[in-house]
Design a protein around this motif. Structure first.
Motif: not given
Ligand SMILES: C[S@@+](CC[C@H](N)C(=O)[O-])C[C@H]1O[C@@H](n2cnc3c(N)ncnc32)[C@H](O)[C@@H]1O
Length: 288
Positions: A52-69
């Motif tokens: 919540x404190x760091x909305x600008x933090x980058x997220x990798x493509x693999x993490x993004x795909x995991x989250x999407x699932x």
């Protein structure tokens, strides 16, 4: 706005993913914002507070795909606890699986009422009937280490989850695979607590809502929802010691039949307690 509506692909940021997930989950009743944050914390293996404190933090493509699932499965109604494999109950971090009910906040009332009746240094024998992941038994044993805690459960996969929770938390419970009281000796316990299946078979919630992802065995209480409650109440005079107490969680519209059944089984001093939503939830009675 476009980002919120388009399925996320490639690398992203914490803030963009949370915005996207909140929109995806907005049509679901309940805590869509919290679900989005808990699941992102799980996907990134980070505490929710650090996101919540760091909305600008980058997220990798693999993490993004995991989250999407994860979000897609949540959108399909899978409870957050099954997606993360975790659930907190009475401040204890528990493992859950699709073989176990997700412990509910209202069941903490059942534990409260047991603890009120259990002296801190007493050696009472306490039974949790229908232990699921072990939530009730472990919460009681944690707060009253001197009691002898016994738990029965008929589902072998659920019992395995309960055993592993007990080992991980260092709490000793005698876990027994049994159809309710079948494996128990006469007058073997001083207190019985149970949160049995109490949803009526025909209740739409079993097939439409998130409940459809939880085990039928943990929810379905037969045609009128009272089948397991009836069996437990009828069996209580055999396994509960004289002067012992039975505490039952039940549906808010089941108070009268539950009290009648308890009365007919010889339980006295009946009291019914309200959950935090103001609904009848737990009824307690004592054997003479
Ligand atoms: C509503 S869940 C409660 C689980 C846990 N005590 C909780 O509060 O989260 C009911 C539990 O009773 C178990 N159960 C159902 N029928 C049973 C039976 N005949 N004998 C023993 N356990 C049974 C289910 O497998 C399930 O784990």
């Amino acid at each position: 706005m476009e980002q919120s509506l388009t399925p996320v692909a490639g690398a992203s940021s914490v803030g963009a993913l949370l915005d996207w997930a909140r929109v995806r989950l907005a049509s679901r009743r309940g805590s869509s914002g919290l679900d989005a944050e808990v699941l992102l914390g799980f996907a990134l293996d980070r505490p929710r507070s650090s996101l919540i404190g760091f909305p600008e933090r980058g997220v990798s493509a693999a993490e993004t795909a995991r989250y999407r699932r994860l979000i897609e499965r949540r959108e399909a109604g899978v409870p957050v606890a099954y997606l993360t494999g975790r659930r907190e109950f009475y401040s204890l971090p528990l493992t859950v699986s699709s073989a176990t009910l997700v412990p509910r906040p209202e069941t903490e009332l059942l534990v409260d009422k047991v603890l009120e009746r259990l002296p801190t240094d007493g050696r009472s024998v306490v039974l949790d009937a229908g232990s699921g992941c072990g939530a009730v038994a472990l919460a009681i044993k944690h707060r009253r280490p001197h009691c002898r805690m016994v738990a029965v459960e008929c589902s072998a996969p659920a019992l395995r989850v309960a055993v592993s929770n007990g080992v991980r938390l260092g709490l000793q419970v005698e876990w027994i695979r049994s159809h309710w009281f079948d494996a128990l000796a006469n007058a073997c316990c001083d207190i019985i607590a149970a949160n049995p299946p109490y949803v009526a078979t025909g209740d739409e919630a079993l097939v439409t809502g998130d409940l459809r992802h939880e085990p039928r065995l943990a929810l379905d209480g037969g045609v009128d929802g009272l089948m397991s409650l009836r069996t437990i109440i009828a069996g209580t005079p055999r396994v509960l010691a004289s002067g012992g107490t039975l505490l039952l969680e039940h549906g808010c519209d089941q108070t009268l039949p539950v009290r009648n059944l308890m009365d007919r089984a010889g339980l006295q001093g009946l009291e019914t307690y309200l959950d935090l939503a103001g609904h009848d939830r737990v009824t307690v009675g004592r054997l003479p």
